[in-house]
Write a protein that holds these residues in place. Structure first.
Motif, PDB file in Angstrom:
ATOM      1  N   SER A   1       0.853  -1.190   0.000  1.00  0.00           N
ATOM      2  CA  SER A   1       0.000   0.000   0.000  1.00  0.00           C
ATOM      3  C   SER A   1       0.890   1.241   0.000  1.00  0.00           C
ATOM      4  N   THR A   2       0.314   2.372  -0.398  1.00  0.00           N
ATOM      5  CA  THR A   2       1.072   3.624  -0.427  1.00  0.00           C
ATOM      6  C   THR A   2       0.623   4.606   0.641  1.00  0.00           C
ATOM      7  N   GLU A   3      -0.561   4.449   1.185  1.00  0.00           N
ATOM      8  CA  GLU A   3      -1.084   5.332   2.236  1.00  0.00           C
ATOM      9  C   GLU A   3      -1.640   4.514   3.377  1.00  0.00           C
ATOM     10  N   PRO A   4      -0.886   4.152   4.356  1.00  0.00           N
ATOM     11  CA  PRO A   4       0.545   4.389   4.550  1.00  0.00           C
ATOM     12  C   PRO A   4       1.366   3.405   3.719  1.00  0.00           C
ATOM     13  N   LEU A   5       2.602   3.784   3.466  1.00  0.00           N
ATOM     14  CA  LEU A   5       3.489   2.948   2.673  1.00  0.00           C
ATOM     15  C   LEU A   5       3.823   1.673   3.426  1.00  0.00           C
ATOM     16  N   SER A   6       3.687   0.525   2.754  1.00  0.00           N
ATOM     17  CA  SER A   6       4.124  -0.749   3.323  1.00  0.00           C
ATOM     18  C   SER A   6       4.587  -1.642   2.182  1.00  0.00           C
ATOM     19  N   VAL A   7       5.600  -2.456   2.462  1.00  0.00           N
ATOM     20  CA  VAL A   7       6.195  -3.322   1.448  1.00  0.00           C
ATOM     21  C   VAL A   7       6.260  -4.737   2.006  1.00  0.00           C
TER      22      VAL A   7
ATOM     23  N   LEU B   1       6.952  -4.711   5.804  1.00  0.00           N
ATOM     24  CA  LEU B   1       7.653  -3.588   6.426  1.00  0.00           C
ATOM     25  C   LEU B   1       6.720  -2.376   6.477  1.00  0.00           C
ATOM     26  N   PRO B   2       6.566  -1.765   7.656  1.00  0.00           N
ATOM     27  CA  PRO B   2       5.722  -0.572   7.760  1.00  0.00           C
ATOM     28  C   PRO B   2       6.493   0.680   7.333  1.00  0.00           C
ATOM     29  N   GLU B   3       5.773   1.742   7.111  1.00  0.00           N
ATOM     30  CA  GLU B   3       6.336   3.018   6.673  1.00  0.00           C
ATOM     31  C   GLU B   3       7.447   3.522   7.599  1.00  0.00           C
ATOM     32  N   GLU B   4       7.332   3.247   8.897  1.00  0.00           N
ATOM     33  CA  GLU B   4       8.286   3.769   9.874  1.00  0.00           C
ATOM     34  C   GLU B   4       9.726   3.309   9.634  1.00  0.00           C
ATOM     35  N   VAL B   5       9.917   2.150   8.996  1.00  0.00           N
ATOM     36  CA  VAL B   5      11.275   1.637   8.780  1.00  0.00           C
ATOM     37  C   VAL B   5      11.750   1.808   7.337  1.00  0.00           C
ATOM     38  N   LEU B   6      10.885   2.355   6.494  1.00  0.00           N
ATOM     39  CA  LEU B   6      11.225   2.534   5.076  1.00  0.00           C
ATOM     40  C   LEU B   6      11.736   3.954   4.820  1.00  0.00           C
ATOM     41  N   VAL B   7      12.842   4.040   4.101  1.00  0.00           N
ATOM     42  CA  VAL B   7      13.391   5.328   3.670  1.00  0.00           C
ATOM     43  C   VAL B   7      13.190   5.386   2.166  1.00  0.00           C
ATOM     44  N   MET B   8      12.341   6.307   1.722  1.00  0.00           N
ATOM     45  CA  MET B   8      12.008   6.357   0.300  1.00  0.00           C
ATOM     46  C   MET B   8      12.690   7.544  -0.369  1.00  0.00           C
ATOM     47  N   PRO B   9      13.473   7.273  -1.419  1.00  0.00           N
ATOM     48  CA  PRO B   9      14.099   8.382  -2.154  1.00  0.00           C
ATOM     49  C   PRO B   9      13.038   9.290  -2.792  1.00  0.00           C
TER      50      PRO B   9
ATOM     51  N   LEU C   1      15.213  -3.567  -2.119  1.00  0.00           N
ATOM     52  CA  LEU C   1      15.483  -2.855  -0.871  1.00  0.00           C
ATOM     53  C   LEU C   1      16.903  -3.145  -0.396  1.00  0.00           C
ATOM     54  N   LEU C   2      17.539  -2.135   0.144  1.00  0.00           N
ATOM     55  CA  LEU C   2      18.817  -2.300   0.808  1.00  0.00           C
ATOM     56  C   LEU C   2      18.534  -2.188   2.305  1.00  0.00           C
ATOM     57  N   ALA C   3      18.772  -3.275   3.036  1.00  0.00           N
ATOM     58  CA  ALA C   3      18.497  -3.315   4.469  1.00  0.00           C
ATOM     59  C   ALA C   3      19.781  -3.109   5.247  1.00  0.00           C
ATOM     60  N   ALA C   4      19.763  -2.152   6.166  1.00  0.00           N
ATOM     61  CA  ALA C   4      20.933  -1.884   7.020  1.00  0.00           C
ATOM     62  C   ALA C   4      20.477  -1.204   8.291  1.00  0.00           C
ATOM     63  N   GLY C   5      20.874  -1.755   9.419  1.00  0.00           N
ATOM     64  CA  GLY C   5      20.588  -1.118  10.706  1.00  0.00           C
ATOM     65  C   GLY C   5      19.130  -0.913  11.024  1.00  0.00           C
ATOM     66  N   GLY C   6      18.256  -1.817  10.606  1.00  0.00           N
ATOM     67  CA  GLY C   6      16.839  -1.689  10.908  1.00  0.00           C
ATOM     68  C   GLY C   6      16.082  -0.741   9.999  1.00  0.00           C
ATOM     69  N   GLN C   7      16.764  -0.146   9.036  1.00  0.00           N
ATOM     70  CA  GLN C   7      16.132   0.738   8.046  1.00  0.00           C
ATOM     71  C   GLN C   7      16.227   0.075   6.675  1.00  0.00           C
ATOM     72  N   TYR C   8      15.290   0.398   5.799  1.00  0.00           N
ATOM     73  CA  TYR C   8      15.225  -0.192   4.467  1.00  0.00           C
ATOM     74  C   TYR C   8      15.088   0.929   3.434  1.00  0.00           C
ATOM     75  N   LEU C   9      16.033   0.990   2.513  1.00  0.00           N
ATOM     76  CA  LEU C   9      16.008   2.003   1.456  1.00  0.00           C
ATOM     77  C   LEU C   9      15.438   1.371   0.212  1.00  0.00           C
TER      78      LEU C   9
END
Length: 94
Positions: free
Chosen positions: A27-33, A41-49, A86-94
């Motif tokens: 979903s995009t609102e909120p973002l989840s993958v 993965l919920p929006e809180e851990v995703l870093v979106m360019p 996704l690139l996963a590092a330190g609990g964040q996902y880009l």
């Protein structure tokens, strides 16, 4: 060619403890993958360019006191069903 680049990135990622994952936008609102159909993965851990976000231009034109507004879609952004890497590092996902 793209697969060679991804292999090099994955090799470098393994060396520094990060990880390459494949997912689908749920979903995009909120973002989840959803990653590999295993977890979401919920929006809180995703870093979106910025380049993956929807970009709209809002035009407001004033003609003799009457405002006319038009919105133009410049970039679609992610939508449900899109496949992502996704690139996963330190609990964040880009």
């Amino acid at each position: 060619m793209l697969s060679d680049i991804l292999k090099k990135i994955a090799a470098g990622a393994a060396a520094d403890g990060s990880e390459i994952l494949y997912g689908v936008v749920r979903s995009t609102e909120p973002l989840s993958v959803t990653v590999d159909s295993r977890f979401t993965l919920p929006e809180e851990v995703l870093v979106m360019p910025e380049g993956l976000e929807t970009l709209k231009l809002r035009l407001v034109h004033d003609v003799d006191g009457e405002k006319m507004t038009k919105e133009i879609l410049l970039r679609q952004g992610l939508k449900a069903g899109d496949k992502v890497i996704l690139l996963a590092a330190g609990g964040q996902y880009l």
